[in-house]
Design a protein around this motif. Sequence first.
Motif, short mmCIF file in Angstrom:
data_model
loop_
_atom_site.label_atom_id
_atom_site.label_comp_id
_atom_site.label_asym_id
_atom_site.label_seq_id
_atom_site.Cartn_x
_atom_site.Cartn_y
_atom_site.Cartn_z
N LEU A 4 0.84 -1.20 0.00
CA LEU A 4 0.00 0.00 0.00
C LEU A 4 0.88 1.26 0.00
N THR B 30 1.28 3.58 -3.38
CA THR B 30 0.82 4.97 -3.28
C THR B 30 1.97 5.92 -3.60
N HIS C 8 -6.05 1.82 5.99
CA HIS C 8 -5.93 3.00 5.13
C HIS C 8 -4.84 3.95 5.62
N LEU D 47 -1.59 4.61 3.64
CA LEU D 47 -1.51 5.56 2.53
C LEU D 47 -0.90 6.89 2.97
N TRP E 37 -8.78 4.75 -3.55
CA TRP E 37 -8.39 3.50 -2.87
C TRP E 37 -9.63 2.72 -2.43
N ASP F 210 -7.11 -3.11 -1.99
CA ASP F 210 -6.43 -3.88 -0.95
C ASP F 210 -7.19 -5.19 -0.74
#
Length: 409
Positions: free
Chosen positions: A114, A118, A156, A159, A187, A217
Amino acid sequence: MLTRRKLLKRITAIPFLGGLLGSGMALPAVATAAAAPAKRNVIQELGLRTFINAAGNYTSMTASLMPEEVMETINESSRHYVMLDDVQDAVGKKIAALCHSEAAMVTAGCWSALVLGTAGVLTGKDPKKVAMLPFLEGSGMKTEIILQKTHANGYHHALTNTGARLVLVETLEELEAAISEKTAMMWFLNREEPQGQIKHRTWIEVAKKHGIPTMNDIAADVPPVENLWKYNDMGYDLVAISGGKALCGPQSAGILMGRKDLIEAARMHSPPRGGNIGRGNKVNKEEILGMYVALETFINRDHDKIWKTWENRVAYIADTLADIPGIRTETFIPEIANENPTLKISWDKDRVKLTGKQFGEKMRNGSPSIETISWESEDYIRVAVFMLEKGQEKIVAKRLRESLLETVG
Ligand SMILES: *Cc1c(COP(=O)(O)O)cnc(C)c1O
């Protein structure tokens, strides 16, 4: 393993033994021990508790065990030097072909996928931008990532390691309104699809309309095996998955797959390159290769046959508990993440004086120690069977039965 010091000691001891032999004395046991040292068990040495895993792929429980094929790969590759980038290039091509993506890389877990994915989206392949992260102000880079509110439940946070800011939306209208020239990425957290108002197809459609990259994800979302390629086929630009959960690869590995330009950009942030936010996301050659072999081994399994084995284990445990008064069992298959048959065991509170947590502790503290899913409710525990080794369902069933009979009134 012998330490250097011990080895030296043993070598110097040999002429002495020779002297003893020459004098007609029997060869002491230590000589044979030196030739074939007893296998060291460090887990035992350190007094660590091992247990039967009837809970599932939990990071705290070290998630899964690697199959023999993976361990052979790790051991064999540990004897050679190769260039780290060459390993990533070669393995990336293989993984991409297996999972229908343009490109792929092995990361230090799904979280790392992730972060690196990103980071790559933000900087592209510009080394100056790569060096700037996590400071996006005045860099000319886009700064915002959009996700649904129901998808913002912990993971999350990865990120934001890049310096990006999160924008949460609920409805399609809010999504359209949130999109601007600052939007870097959209996302999605796969397992929360049922909870969010905006589903996969719409999410991708809106993103494509505005030329915004998307990431999904799917960390714990195999089985079913098709999920390994489903979301690439669907049109996500990046997909991230854990390597050490159901894939049974190294626990600290994961996979990032997707668009070639974005994977190349993500690689700019990862070792052997340094001086960037990704330097801590190192994966050694053993784990990169082990991840590849784990993925291949997983895909090639007889998935139907294994599913039946799991069902049989659940049925065996349920049968073993069937005649205990006040006990109910039910097969429960979680939707999406950790999708495999588990046995939910509940009880009449006036007959069995246990909370879920207490039952879990009883299983943990018995012999052999067994971990179950005991924290979800006061009223039940769940037993997962997909991480059991062959035959362990018999031990689990026996210990569950004993623990309940001890308590039942
Ligand atoms: C486990 C998990 C992660 C983190 O994966 P690691 O491989 O442990 O880094 C990320 N997202 C979700 C949804 C997860 O379940």
